[in-house]
Design a protein around this motif. Structure first.
Motif, PDB file in Angstrom:
ATOM      1  N   ILE A   1       3.235  -7.360 -11.261  1.00 64.50           N
ATOM      2  CA  ILE A   1       3.233  -6.043 -10.590  1.00 64.50           C
ATOM      3  C   ILE A   1       1.715  -5.329 -10.958  1.00 64.50           C
ATOM      4  O   ILE A   1       1.369  -4.502 -10.465  1.00 64.50           O
TER       5      ILE A   1
ATOM      6  N   SER B   1      10.368  -7.859  -6.564  1.00 64.71           N
ATOM      7  CA  SER B   1       9.487  -8.642  -5.831  1.00 64.71           C
ATOM      8  C   SER B   1       9.173  -9.804  -6.489  1.00 64.71           C
ATOM      9  O   SER B   1       9.140  -9.943  -7.811  1.00 64.71           O
TER      10      SER B   1
ATOM     11  N   GLY C   1       0.965  -8.164  -7.505  1.00 65.74           N
ATOM     12  CA  GLY C   1       1.583  -7.011  -6.906  1.00 65.74           C
ATOM     13  C   GLY C   1       0.752  -5.802  -7.582  1.00 65.74           C
ATOM     14  O   GLY C   1      -0.181  -5.951  -8.412  1.00 65.74           O
TER      15      GLY C   1
ATOM     16  N   TRP D   1       6.536  -2.897  -1.145  1.00 68.38           N
ATOM     17  CA  TRP D   1       5.606  -3.400  -2.101  1.00 68.38           C
ATOM     18  C   TRP D   1       4.286  -3.621  -1.624  1.00 68.38           C
ATOM     19  O   TRP D   1       3.912  -4.221  -0.617  1.00 68.38           O
TER      20      TRP D   1
END
Length: 1010
Positions: A217, A588, A624, A667
Motif C-alpha cells: 500500500i 487489498s 497501492g 483503493w
C-alpha cells in the motif's frame, strides 16, 4: 556540542595509542600487484591488514609497502578483480597477480526484506553506495541522488533544511502524500531529512512494480531503501569528515532599476489618462536593489565524527553530526545535530541481536515566505532607510498595495523559530532455526516533536507594515509511530537449483497529535521567554486534534534460479488499512512476478569473446496507495471567517461544507510492466542497462474543484477521478579502465524518457482544471483531460501584440487596446472566450539525463558530474500577478511594448489587467536546463606518511555544487518544486509563483581516518 567532540578526541587518541602498542613488533612488506591476464601493473589497489584498521594502496607503478605483523594476513581488493587474502608468514616481499572477476554479477543488492545477488534480480533496482552520496557534500541525502539514477527526477528546494521532491518514473499519485516511501534499516518514513548523509552505507531505489509490490500500500510512488553504516570486526576505526562552504546565488534575477521603474509606472498611468506618478523618473537613479539588499552569500558547515569496530561476537558504529547552514535570505538559519548508534551481538551461534538508534535535533530561524514576492514587486524608488534611520515607506511615493511593502521591515519584524526533535530506531533478532531456515523479528518506530513559535510585536515600520496588538502563536505536533515485522526465510541449494522462500507479517500504527495556541497582548522579551499565559485572557485560543492510522500486512516471496541461468521471482502482499475502514473494504492484494534469463551463462556462450555478461529480464506487479487522508468518504465541515450569521444582532462565525465526498471510494492501485536488458563487455569494463516500462495508475484519488448549488461557490470533490499512465525508457552505460601509467577513470551516463498520459476520466471527457496557486484573478492555469498529460498548462495562444487602435477594431477583441495580447480565435467563431484555449506546455519532464565521471592519478582524484532536464515547461506566474505598482524585470522593461512598432512579443505595462493576465502562452517558457552538478578535486596524503603516523587515510578536497547552470528560463531557477506559499499538487506543478532561489555551494573539506 563542543564537549561531545572533546570526548571523542580523547577517545580517538586512546585508540591511536592502542593501535601503536599492538603493532609495535612489525616487519615491512613490499611488493608489486599486477593483472594476472595482461601482466600490467594495477595502481590504487587497496591492501588491508585483516582485522585491523591499518592499510595502504599501490602507487602508479603497482608497488606497495606496508608495516605488518609477521603473522598477519593481507587483503588485496580492487574493483573488477577477485579479492585475495594472503598470509605474510614472515615474508618481506609479496607479489600478487590479481584475476578479473564478474564482480558486477556477484554484487549484493538490497531489495525489500533482504538482499539478492545482482545476477538474480529480475526487477529494476538501482544501488548507490554511501561514498557516492557523501562525495556530493549535500546536506540532504536525497539531493545527492540527482543525476545518479535513470528514471529518478529530483527537484531541489533552496530553503535550508528543506526536502527535495523526488519522482520515480513519473507522477505516481496526486492526492495526499505524493512522496516516495523511505525504509531506513527496516523502519518506514515519509522523509529522511533527519538523516546525516555520512551515515549512509547504501541506498537502493526500487523502480518497477515487481520490486515494489512487496511494500504493497505504500509503494505507488516508489521506494528508497537506506542501509546505514555498521562496524566491522577489528580494532576501532575513527573517521572525521568535515566541510566548510559558502553558498552564493546563481543566475540572479535582474529587476528594473528606479529610473526604469518610474518610467514604466508612468506609462500605466498615462494609458488610464491619469496624472503621472513620477514627475522626473531620472531623478531616482538606480535606486534600491531589493534582491541585493535581502539576499547574501551564506555559510554552511557540516561535520561528522564516527568510531566503529568490533570484537569476536559484536560490532558497533557510533557517529555524531553537526550541520550549521545559513539561508541565502538574511536572517534565515538551520542547525541540525545528529547522533546514531548501531550495535550487533552474536549471543549464541544461531542467535544474533542488534539495534539501531538515532536522535536528531534541529533548530531554524525562519523567514516569512512572502519576502520572495516582496523582493520581486518592491519599488526600487523606495530607499531601505531614510536619513533619520526610519524605514523607507512605499506610501510616501504613492505606491499601491502591490508594491506597498518594505522587504527589510518584513525581515526585521518577522520572528518565528522552529524546533524539531526526532528519536528513531529499531531492535531486531535473527535466529537460525536450521541450516536453511532463519527467523527475523524487528520492532521499530519513531517519536518526533515539532514546535513552531511565532511572535509579532507592536510596531510601526511603514504605513502598511504595522501591528498594534502583539500576537504569540505556538503550534506543536507530535508523532508516535511503530512498526513490527516478522519474517521467516528458507534458503537452500539443490544441485543446480537455488531456492529462497520468504514469508512475513507486518503491523503498523501511526499516531499524530497537534495543538495550536494563540494569545494577544503578550509583552516582548529580549530573552525569548514568551508564553501564552502572559497574554490577555480574552485573546487566548486553543485548537487541538489528532489522527490515528493502523495497518496490517501479510506477504510472501519466492526466488528461484536454475544453473544461474533461469530466474523466477514471485510475490504476494495483502494489506489492510484503517484509512479505508469506513468503505467496508479495508483489504487489498498486491501480486508480482518477474523472470530473467542469463544468456551469458549458457554453454553456447562460453567460447564467445563479446559479452562478459548478458541478461534479459521482465516483470509485472501491482502496488497501492494509502497516502490519502484518513476516511476520505467522511463529510467534513470547516469554520471560516467569511461565514457569518447574525442572531439577535450578534455576529457568529459559521461553518460550511467545502469538500464534497462520494459515499464510496475504492483503493487506488498501480500496475506496471518492465522489460530490461543488462550487458557487460571487455571483462565488464563496459556495462549497459536498458529498461522499458509501462506503469498505469488505476482509479486515482484526488480532489477536483466543482461548482455547487449549495451556496458554496467552488468546492472540491474527492473521489476516484481518473486513470493515468507513465511509459518510458531508461538507459545507463558505465565504462571504467586504467592505464599502465597509473591513471584510472570511470565514465557513467544515464538518460530517462517518460511520457505521462491520462487514459480514463470518471467524468467522461470533461476536463479537470487546477493550478490556481499564486495566479492572478483566481485563474486556473492547468487542465487534466483524457489523452493528455496530468496538469498540462492550458490557456490562450498569443499571436502578437496590438500595435494601434485600428488593429483592435479589425479584430475580434473589441475590448482590447494597443499593447494588449492578441489572442488566436481557435474555433473561428469571432469571439475570444474559454473555447479558444489550448494546451500550452507540460510540467512533467520528458527527459532526465546525466554524465558522472571520476578520475584518479597517483594521489590525486577528480570527479565531475553533469545533469540536465529536457522537454519541460514552466508557467512564469510572477509577471502577471499585479495588484498595484509592482516592479518589473529588466528583461520586461527592455522588451515591452510602449508604442507602435516597439514590440510584437511583449505586451505593455498593463500586463496585469484581467484580459492580459489570463493564462496564455506568453507566461509558458521552456524549463530545459543543463548544469555542472558537482565537481570535486581531492588529494590523499602519501601512504609512507600514513604508515609513519599510524593513520589509514588523510584526504583534502575542494568541491563545488551547481557552479554552472545553463537555461533559457527568465526566472530565478528552472527547478520549480514546492511553492513558498500554498500547497503542492501535481495538478499545479511547474507554476513559478516566487520559489526560494537556488544557489551554488563551494566547499573545502577534510577526511581523516585512523
Amino acid at each position: 556540542m563542543k564537549r561531545i567532540f572533546t570526548k571523542f578526541s580523547v577517545l580517538a587518541f586512546l585508540c591511536f595509542l592502542f593501535n601503536y602498542s599492538a603493532f609495535a613488533q612489525q616487519i615491512i612488506v613490499k611488493g608489486k600487484v599486477t593483472d594476472g591476464g595482461d601482466k600490467t601493473t594495477i595502481p590504487a589497489v587497496s591492501i588491508q591488514i585483516k582485522g585491523a584498521a591499518t592499510g595502504t594502496q599501490t602507487d602508479a607503478n603497482g608497488n606497495y609497502s606496508i608495516s605488518a605483523p609477521a603473522t598477519a594476513t593481507l587483503v588485496f581488493t580492487y574493483i573488477g578483480y577477485t579479492t585475495q587474502e594472503v598470509p605474510v608468514n614472515n615474508r618481506t616481499t609479496i607479489n600478487i597477480a590479481m584475476t578479473s572477476s564478474a564482480q558486477d554479477l556477484e554484487q549484493v543488492v538490497v531489495v525489500g526484506y533482504g538482499t539478492q545477488r545482482k545476477i538474480d534480480v529480475t526487477g529494476s533496482v538501482a544501488s548507490i553506495k554511501g561514498e557516492e552520496i557523501s562525495k556530493q557534500a549535500s546536506v540532504n541525502p536525497v539531493s545527492a541522488l540527482q543525476g545518479k539514477v535513470a528514471g529518478v527526477s529530483i527537484t531541489n528546494n533552496g530553503a535550508p533544511g528543506a526536502s527535495p521532491l523526488i519522482t520515480i518514473r513519473g507522477t505516481g499519485t496526486i492526492y495526499g502524500n505524493t512522496g516516495v516511501l523511505y525504509v531506513v534499516d527496516g523502519v518506514w518514513y515519509d522523509d529522511i531529512s533527519f538523516l546525516n548523509p555520512a551515515d549512509i552505507f547504501n541506498m537502493s531505489i526500487l523502480k518497477d512494480a515487481s520490486s515494489l509490490a512487496i511494500y504493497g500500500i505504500r509503494a505507488a510512488n516508489g521506494v528508497v531503501l537506506v542501509t546505514t553504516n555498521r562496524g566491522k570486526k577489528g580494532n576501532a576505526i575513527v573517521n572525521y569528515n568535515g566541510t566548510f562552504g559558502l553558498q552564493s546565488v546563481t543566475n540572479p534575477l535582474k529587476m528594473a532599476d528606479a529610473t526604469q521603474y518610474a518610467t514604466i509606472i508612468n506609462e500605466i498611468y498615462a494609458s488610464k489618462n491619469e496624472d503621472l506618478l513620477f514627475k522626473d523618473p531620472t531623478a531616482f537613479g538606480k535606486g534600491t536593489d531589493w534582491y541585493g539588499q535581502i539576499l547574501r552569500n551564506a555559510q554552511v558547515n557540516n561535520h561528522q565524527l564516527s568510531i566503529s569496530g568490533g570484537g569476536e561476537n559484536n560490532i558497533y558504529n557510533l557517529s555524531l553530526g553537526y550541520l550549521d547552514q545559513d539561508g541565502i535570505v538574511k536572517g534565515n538559519n538551520y542547525t541540525r545535530y545528529t547522533a546514531r548508534l548501531t550495535s550487533e551481538f552474536q549471543i549464541l551461534k544461531p542467535l544474533k541481536v542488534g539495534y539501531n538508534v538515532s536522535g536528531t535535533a534541529s533548530n531554524s530561524k525562519d523567514i516569512d515566505n512572502v519576502i520572495f514576492r516582496q523582493m520581486f514587486t518592491a519599488g526600487p524608488v523606495v530607499p531601505v532607510y531614510y536619513a533619520d534611520g526610519t524605514y523607507g515607506d512605499p506610501n510616501d511615493f504613492g505606491l499601491g498595495s502591490g508594491a506597498g511593502a518594505n522587504p527589510q521591515a518584513t525581515i526585521d519584524y518577522f520572528n518565528r523559530r522552529s524546533k524539531n526533535y526526532k528519536f528513531t530506531g529499531n531492535v531486531y533478532a535473527e535466529l537460525e532455526i536450521l541450516r536453511s531456515l532463519s527467523f527475523r523479528t524487528s520492532f521499530g518506530g519513531d517519536f518526533s516533536q515539532a514546535e513552531v513559535r511565532s511572535y509579532t510585536p507592536v510596531y510601526k515600520a511603514t504605513n502598511a507594515q504595522r501591528n498594534e496588538t502583539s500576537i504569540l502563536g505556538i503550534d506543536r505536533t507530535e508523532d508516535r509511530n511503530w512498526i513490527v515485522e516478522n519474517t521467516l526465510t528458507y534458503k537452500n541449494t539443490f544441485g543446480d537449483h537455488n531456492l529462497t522462500v520468504l514469508a512475513g507479517q507486518t503491523a503498523q500504527r501511526n499516531k499524530n497529535y497537534f495543538i495550536n495556541g494563540k494569545a494577544l497582548n503578550v509583552p516582548y522579551s529580549s530573552e525569548g521567554d514568551l508564553y501564552l499565559s502572559l497574554g490577555s485572557e480574552a485573546g487566548r485560543s486553543i485548537l487541538d486534534g489528532g489522527n490515528l492510522q493502523t495497518a496490517a500486512s501479510y506477504f510472501g516471496r519466492v526466488n528461484y534460479s536454475f544453473k544461474d541461468r533461469y530466474l523466477l521471482n514471485a510475490s504476494m502482499r495483502t494489506d489492510g488499512s484503517s484509512k479505508f475502514y469506513s468503505n467496508g473494504n479495508p483489504w487489498s492484494h498486491f501480486p508480482s512476478i518477474g523472470a530473467g534469463w542469463v544468456i551469458s551463462n549458457e554453454p553456447f556462450m562460453q567460447d564467445q569473446q563479446i559479452f562478459s555478461n548478458l541478461k534479459v529480464r521482465g516483470s509485472w506487479g501491482k502496488v497501492g496507495n494509502a497516502g490519502v487522508p484518513t476516511n476520505p468518504t467522511q463529510l467534513t465541515i470547516s469554520q471560516k471567517g467569511g461565514y457569518v450569521a447574525y442572531f439577535n444582532g450578534i455576529a457568529y462565525t459559521g461553518k460550511s461544507i467545502d469538500q464534497i465526498t462520494p459515499p464510496f471510494i475504492v483503493w487506488e492501485r498501480s500496475s506496471g510492466t518492465d522489460i530490461g536488458l543488462e550487458a557487460g563487455f571487455l571483462a565488464n569494463r563496459l556495462t549497459i542497462e536498458a529498461d522499458y516500462y509501462n506503469k498505469i495508475t488505476e482509479r486515482a484519488i484526488f480532489a477536483i474543484p466543482v461548482a455547487t448549488d449549495l451556496g458554496l461557490g467552488i468546492a472540491k470533490q474527492v473521489g476516484n477521478q481518473a486513470d493515468f499512465r507513465n511509459r518510458g525508457f531508461e538507459f545507463t552505460a558505465n565504462w571504467r579502465d586504467k592505464t599502465e601509467s597509473g591513471f584510472s577513470y570511470s565514465i557513467s551516463g544515464n538518460v530517462g524518457y517518460n511520457q505521462n498520459k491520462v487514459t480514463k476520466v470518471v467524468t467522461g471527457e470533461n476536463p479537470i482544471y487546477d493550478g490556481g496557486e499564486g495566479l492572478a484573478n483566481g485563474s486556473l492555469a492547468t487542465r487534466t483531460v483524457l489523452g493528455r498529460p496530468i496538469g498540462e498548462f492550458y490557456g490562450y495562444k498569443v499571436a502578437g501584440i496590438f500595435q494601434n487602435a485600428a488593429e483592435v477594431l479589425a479584430s475580434v477583441q473589441k475590448d482590447a487596446q494597443a499593447g494588449d495580447f492578441k489572442y488566436v480565435d481557435q474555433n473561428g467563431d469571432g469571439v475570444i472566450d474559454g473555447k479558444d484555449r489550448i494546451s500550452l506546455g507540460n510540467a512533467n519532464p520528458k527527459f532526465n539525463y546525466a554524465l558522472n565521471t571520476t578520475f584518479a592519478y597517483k594521489n590525486f582524484d577528480l570527479s565531475l558530474d553533469i545533469q540536465g532536464v529536457a522537454g519541460i515547461s514552466i508557467y512564469n506566474a510572477n509577471l502577471g500577478v499585479r495588484y498595484g505598482n509592482e516592479n518589473f524585470t529588466e528583461d520586461f522593461f527592455k522588451n515591452r511594448w510602449h508604442g507602435e512598432g516597439t514590440s510584437n512579443t511583449y505586451p505593455s505595462a498593463n500586463i496585469g489587467t484581467t484580459k492580459n493576465s489570463a493564462p496564455n502562452s506568453f507566461f509558458v517558457e521552456k524549463g530545459d536546463y543543463i548544469r555542472l552538478r558537482n565537481v570535486q578535486i581531492g588529494y590523499t596524503l602519501p601512504t609512507r606518511l600514513m604508515n609513519k603516523w599510524k593513520m589509514q587515510k588523510v584526504r583534502v578536497f575542494a568541491n563545488a555544487q551547481n557552479p554552472v547552470n545553463l537555461f533559457g528560463y527568465k526566472g530565478f531557477s528552472p527547478e520549480i518544486g514546492k511553492p513558498t506559499v500554498g500547497n503542492y499538487s501535481p495538478l499545479g506543478a511547474g507554476i513559478d509563483a516566487n520559489v526560494y532561489p537556488l544557489y551554488a555551494t563551494y566547499n573545502l573539506g577534510l577526511n581523516v581516518t585512523f
